[in-house]
Design a protein around this motif. Structure first.
Motif, PDB file in Angstrom:
ATOM      1  N   VAL A 111      26.286   4.124 -11.006  1.00 20.30           N
ATOM      2  CA  VAL A 111      25.411   3.274 -10.211  1.00 20.30           C
ATOM      3  C   VAL A 111      24.673   4.163  -9.210  1.00 20.30           C
ATOM      4  O   VAL A 111      25.292   4.959  -8.500  1.00 20.30           O
ATOM      5  N   VAL A 112      23.360   4.026  -9.170  1.00 20.84           N
ATOM      6  CA  VAL A 112      22.542   4.743  -8.201  1.00 20.84           C
ATOM      7  C   VAL A 112      22.083   3.729  -7.162  1.00 20.84           C
ATOM      8  O   VAL A 112      21.415   2.748  -7.496  1.00 20.84           O
ATOM      9  N   ILE A 113      22.465   3.942  -5.911  1.00 22.51           N
ATOM     10  CA  ILE A 113      22.103   3.044  -4.821  1.00 22.51           C
ATOM     11  C   ILE A 113      20.772   3.490  -4.229  1.00 22.51           C
ATOM     12  O   ILE A 113      20.655   4.597  -3.704  1.00 22.51           O
ATOM     13  N   SER A 124      32.524   8.089   0.599  1.00 23.51           N
ATOM     14  CA  SER A 124      33.391   8.531  -0.497  1.00 23.51           C
ATOM     15  C   SER A 124      33.483   7.490  -1.608  1.00 23.51           C
ATOM     16  O   SER A 124      34.353   7.572  -2.470  1.00 23.51           O
ATOM     17  N   SER A 125      32.567   6.513  -1.576  1.00 23.81           N
ATOM     18  CA  SER A 125      32.607   5.453  -2.576  1.00 23.81           C
ATOM     19  C   SER A 125      32.282   5.994  -3.962  1.00 23.81           C
ATOM     20  O   SER A 125      31.320   6.751  -4.133  1.00 23.81           O
ATOM     21  N   PRO A 126      33.065   5.639  -4.984  1.00 24.23           N
ATOM     22  CA  PRO A 126      32.785   6.120  -6.343  1.00 24.23           C
ATOM     23  C   PRO A 126      31.490   5.528  -6.892  1.00 24.23           C
ATOM     24  O   PRO A 126      31.102   4.416  -6.537  1.00 24.23           O
ATOM     25  N   THR A 127      30.824   6.276  -7.742  1.00 22.17           N
ATOM     26  CA  THR A 127      29.594   5.799  -8.370  1.00 22.17           C
ATOM     27  C   THR A 127      29.849   5.228  -9.758  1.00 22.17           C
ATOM     28  O   THR A 127      28.930   4.688 -10.372  1.00 22.17           O
ATOM     29  N   ALA A 128      31.064   5.358 -10.264  1.00 22.61           N
ATOM     30  CA  ALA A 128      31.369   4.865 -11.607  1.00 22.61           C
ATOM     31  C   ALA A 128      31.081   3.374 -11.715  1.00 22.61           C
ATOM     32  O   ALA A 128      31.536   2.574 -10.890  1.00 22.61           O
ATOM     33  N   ALA A 129      30.320   2.996 -12.739  1.00 23.40           N
ATOM     34  CA  ALA A 129      29.874   1.613 -12.871  1.00 23.40           C
ATOM     35  C   ALA A 129      31.018   0.620 -12.977  1.00 23.40           C
ATOM     36  O   ALA A 129      30.942  -0.488 -12.443  1.00 23.40           O
ATOM     37  N   PHE A 151      40.525   4.069  -9.378  1.00 25.96           N
ATOM     38  CA  PHE A 151      40.253   4.481  -7.998  1.00 25.96           C
ATOM     39  C   PHE A 151      41.182   3.786  -7.013  1.00 25.96           C
ATOM     40  O   PHE A 151      41.461   4.302  -5.941  1.00 25.96           O
ATOM     41  N   THR A 152      41.623   2.572  -7.364  1.00 28.41           N
ATOM     42  CA  THR A 152      42.612   1.841  -6.586  1.00 28.41           C
ATOM     43  C   THR A 152      43.536   1.139  -7.581  1.00 28.41           C
ATOM     44  O   THR A 152      43.318   1.183  -8.787  1.00 28.41           O
ATOM     45  N   LYS A 153      44.523   0.440  -7.058  1.00 26.22           N
ATOM     46  CA  LYS A 153      45.427  -0.307  -7.934  1.00 26.22           C
ATOM     47  C   LYS A 153      44.716  -1.458  -8.640  1.00 26.22           C
ATOM     48  O   LYS A 153      45.209  -1.974  -9.654  1.00 26.22           O
ATOM     49  N   PHE A 200      36.919  -6.873  -6.203  1.00 27.39           N
ATOM     50  CA  PHE A 200      37.977  -7.111  -5.225  1.00 27.39           C
ATOM     51  C   PHE A 200      38.811  -5.845  -5.063  1.00 27.39           C
ATOM     52  O   PHE A 200      39.770  -5.619  -5.806  1.00 27.39           O
ATOM     53  N   GLU A 201      38.419  -4.985  -4.140  1.00 27.16           N
ATOM     54  CA  GLU A 201      39.145  -3.761  -3.812  1.00 27.16           C
ATOM     55  C   GLU A 201      39.310  -2.839  -5.026  1.00 27.16           C
ATOM     56  O   GLU A 201      40.279  -2.105  -5.120  1.00 27.16           O
ATOM     57  N   GLU A 202      38.343  -2.845  -5.929  1.00 28.74           N
ATOM     58  CA  GLU A 202      38.440  -2.025  -7.141  1.00 28.74           C
ATOM     59  C   GLU A 202      37.911  -0.611  -6.938  1.00 28.74           C
ATOM     60  O   GLU A 202      38.258   0.298  -7.691  1.00 28.74           O
ATOM     61  N   ALA A 203      37.056  -0.426  -5.926  1.00 28.66           N
ATOM     62  CA  ALA A 203      36.509   0.901  -5.651  1.00 28.66           C
ATOM     63  C   ALA A 203      37.115   1.508  -4.397  1.00 28.66           C
ATOM     64  O   ALA A 203      37.438   2.698  -4.364  1.00 28.66           O
ATOM     65  N   ILE A 204      37.277   0.678  -3.366  1.00 32.98           N
ATOM     66  CA  ILE A 204      37.794   1.122  -2.073  1.00 32.98           C
ATOM     67  C   ILE A 204      38.829   0.106  -1.595  1.00 32.98           C
ATOM     68  O   ILE A 204      38.549  -1.092  -1.575  1.00 32.98           O
ATOM     69  N   PRO A 205      40.017   0.539  -1.216  1.00 29.74           N
ATOM     70  CA  PRO A 205      41.026  -0.405  -0.729  1.00 29.74           C
ATOM     71  C   PRO A 205      40.507  -1.211   0.463  1.00 29.74           C
ATOM     72  O   PRO A 205      39.952  -0.656   1.411  1.00 29.74           O
ATOM     73  N   GLY A 206      40.670  -2.531   0.393  1.00 32.85           N
ATOM     74  CA  GLY A 206      40.265  -3.402   1.485  1.00 32.85           C
ATOM     75  C   GLY A 206      38.818  -3.843   1.445  1.00 32.85           C
ATOM     76  O   GLY A 206      38.413  -4.688   2.247  1.00 32.85           O
ATOM     77  N   LEU A 207      38.009  -3.296   0.525  1.00 35.61           N
ATOM     78  CA  LEU A 207      36.588  -3.621   0.468  1.00 35.61           C
ATOM     79  C   LEU A 207      36.299  -4.581  -0.683  1.00 35.61           C
ATOM     80  O   LEU A 207      36.756  -4.364  -1.807  1.00 35.61           O
TER      81      LEU A 207
END
Length: 263
Positions: free
Chosen positions: A111-113, A132-137, A167-169, A194-201
């Protein structure tokens, strides 16, 4: 000049150049005179270019460049046009939803932001998280949604017999499991992370459609679970969809290239 010159193709580009260089949108007779064509020939060329979506006729019977040329622009110019068209809507949405608003496209598996707007300067923790957010789609709401609209065939060509990076659980690592949800995403015109890229986000994305019904890009609202969760999403999703529709209309009515002459 090439010996393979095609007169119709050459004339078509001459018409487009005439429209692009005119100080104000020209009428058919103006185009015919400047290009040096018979009005009947000019009429046929304008009809074909209009049907292809490269030009359109305004209420005063003047011709302007249209969205079809936008799709032909190189990726840098295309991103700039999307960003400039969408930014006023994104700024308003960030304040309305008190969250981080992102606009992005899918390039391959990433993903390109193109634009990221924070609701206020106090969200330092969010700013740090996105660094540090992953770019993986497969790990973001925008990415999963755009994969769904890309279609099953292209998705399987990229991800068949692969295990996706975690990247997260909560990250989905099974391509087939993700693919099964594509139809649901498209039916709902949206997708959650739901928190798939960054915990809590948490993020929710909505597609931006062009005038032909294709997905041009996607927008998303992101924040911590205290702000965006299953109880607050019903209020957030309709606003996000309306903003996506508004951006789509702005893209459809934006001239691809400035009408005035180059300086």
């Amino acid at each position: 000049m090439s010996s393979y010159q095609n007169r119709s193709l050459t004339r078509g580009f001459d018409v487009l150049e005439c429209i692009r260089q005119s100080q104000r949108p020209p009428r058919m007779v103006d185009i015919a005179a400047r290009v040096g064509l018979h009005t009947a020939t000019t009429f046929r060329l304008l009809a074909v270019l209009t049907e292809m979506g490269y030009i359109k006729r305004d209420p005063e019977d003047r011709y302007v460049l249209d969205y079809g040329l936008f799709r032909l622009a190189d990726s840098t110019q295309r991103a700039r046009l999307i960003r400039e068209s969408a930014k006023p809507v994104l700024l308003r949405l960030a304040q309305e939803l008190d969250g981080t608003i992102q606009l992005g496209e899918l390039h391959g598996e990433d993903v390109v932001i193109h634009e990221r707007i924070f609701a206020n300067s106090r969200d330092r923790d969010l700013r740090e998280a996105f660094k540090s957010s992953p770019t993986a789609a497969h790990a973001s709401a925008i990415g999963k949604l755009l994969l769904a609209y890309r279609g099953d065939k292209q998705f399987l060509e990229l991800y068949r017999n692969r295990s996706l990076r975690s990247f997260t659980k909560q990250t989905i690592t099974d391509p087939l499991y993700l693919q099964k949800h594509f139809a649901y995403m498209k039916s709902k015109r949206g997708c959650c992370d739901f928190e798939e890229a960054i915990p809590g986000l948490v993020s929710h994305a909505a597609p931006v459609f062009d005038q032909e019904g294709n997905v041009a890009c996607a927008i998303a609202v992101s924040s911590w679970t205290s702000r965006i969760n299953r109880s607050t999403l019903p209020q957030i999703i309709p606003r996000l969809r309306r903003a996506a529709d508004e951006i789509g209309k702005l893209l459809a009515h934006r001239p691809v290239v400035a009408v005035g002459p180059e300086t």
